[in-house]
Design an enzyme around this catalytic site. Structure first.
Site, PDB file in Angstrom:
ATOM      1  N   ASP A   1       0.831  -1.205   0.000  1.00  0.00           N
ATOM      2  CA  ASP A   1       0.000   0.000   0.000  1.00  0.00           C
ATOM      3  C   ASP A   1       0.867   1.256   0.000  1.00  0.00           C
ATOM      4  OD1 ASP A   1      -2.714   0.359  -0.223  1.00  0.00           O
ATOM      5  OD2 ASP A   1      -3.177  -0.161   1.838  1.00  0.00           O
TER       6      ASP A   1
ATOM      7  N   THR B   1      -8.172  -4.448  -1.144  1.00  0.00           N
ATOM      8  CA  THR B   1      -7.142  -5.082  -0.316  1.00  0.00           C
ATOM      9  C   THR B   1      -7.400  -6.574  -0.111  1.00  0.00           C
ATOM     10  OG1 THR B   1      -6.785  -2.997   0.853  1.00  0.00           O
ATOM     11  CG2 THR B   1      -5.992  -4.977   1.923  1.00  0.00           C
TER      12      THR B   1
END
Length: 358
Positions: free
Chosen positions: A52, A145
């Site tokens: 991320d 995610t």
């Protein structure tokens, strides 16, 4: 005709595509490690957290190096450096720094080496609040995610706001096939994998391979009979009111089961005609962030589709980091939108009546 011809945002588009492509390389390397090691959560020390941050840093780097500097750099993004500055975060910061520098060296475009402090500073490039004036990049460094962790769909989603309006969007979808998706998690048998969608206002939408291939113009499907339509929704049940979306589909006359995939890959698939409808109705109290829809929405609208809230209003990205909208988000082609809106409003009314005391 390529989007570059007659495109006032051609330089920004080229920079955006380069940025998400480089970020995708980092994400693909991390996802491979995750799947081999069996990691299945987004704990603070987990590889997905590294990816991320790493994705966001690389996008920021490329945009600052490549995009025309109209004024000071501004980016609205999901991550900031607060957690990484806390005691105990040294190991994950070390991992991010190492991975980012490895990716830059492997790419070979830039002679840059990030220190740990440089990493923290680059992450904080994404702290802008956006708004109705000036230019702001809008980034979700890893959208989807849970799909990323499962080895399924995710996207690096980047858009450009100019005076409060989305004028450009790119979606890097490393696990999405270049051919039409053929099953319920966005997979496809035998097709090349790794799609890069792009759109600029007034110039249409395109898709190409993340590995590099000529861009192809795309357009939403032309289905006008709901019976022939299929619809996309979130893979995760926690992200969607499935009773409501099921009711909408039933009222509309949709017969196909929902195609459930993670991330803004749904917008890309819709834009190239893989399905006819996208429904997103999160649970009550959830506030939509602009980075979850900015890039995907312009890819669909430039492919000839419509993206609105549940009342048929255009999405307004000029209000800061959140979307102020009615109930949910729907997307489809122009032929189906009137009947879809009616089905949505009827289903919501029915749900509200069932929930209210007599």
């Amino acid at each position: 005709m390529s989007q570059a011809a007659g495109n006032p945002y051609a330089a920004e588009l080229a920079a955006a595509k380069k940025a998400v492509t480089l970020a995708a390389r980092l994400c693909q390397a991390v996802q491979k490690d995750i799947l081999q090691s069996g990691v299945q959560s987004k704990a603070d020390q987990s590889p997905v957290t590294v990816a991320d941050y790493g994705s966001q840093i690389l996008v920021s780097l490329v945009l600052k190096m490549e995009a025309p500097a109209s004024s000071s750099f501004s980016m609205v993004a999901e991550e900031d450096s607060e957690e990484l500055r806390k005691e105990g975060a040294e190991e994950i910061l070390e991992n991010i720094t190492e991975l980012v520098n490895e990716t830059i060296v492997d790419d070979g475009t830039y002679s840059i080496y990030f220190s740990k402090e440089g990493i923290l500073s680059a992450i904080d490039d994404g702290k802008s609040e956006g708004g109705p004036s000036g230019r702001h990049w809008v980034l979700d460094p890893i959208d989807g995610t849970k799909g990323f962790l499962r080895g399924d769909q995710y996207a690096i989603a980047l858009a450009l706001l100019d005076e409060g309006k989305v004028v450009l969007g790119v979606l890097a979808c490393p696990n999405l096939s270049l051919g039409s998706i053929g099953n319920l998690n966005g997979g496809s048998s035998g097709d090349q994998v790794g799609a890069l969608f792009s759109a600029t206002i007034g110039c249409g939408a395109e898709v190409e391979s993340l590995q590099g291939s000529p861009a192809q113009k795309i357009s939403v499907c032309s289905i006008d009979n709901p019976v022939e339509a299929s619809f996309f929704e979130s893979y995760e049940g926690a992200h969607s009111l499935r009773d409501l979306t099921g009711s909408i589909a039933e009222k509309l006359g949709v017969q196909a089961p929902p195609v459930r995939i993670d991330s803004q890959a749904k917008y890309g698939a819709l834009a190239r005609g893989d399905g006819a409808i996208y429904l997103r109705f999160p649970h009550k109290g959830y506030r939509e962030k602009i980075w979850d829809h900015a890039a995907g929405s312009i890819v669909v609208t430039e492919a000839g589709g419509l993206v609105t809230d549940a009342s048929g209003n255009d999405l307004d990205f000029s209000k800061g980091r959140f979307l102020d909208l009615d109930t949910g988000i729907i997307a489809t082609n122009k032929q189906l939108m009137p009947s879809l809106l009616k089905a949505v409003q009827d289903a919501i009314k029915e749900q509200n009546q069932a929930a209210s005391p007599l």
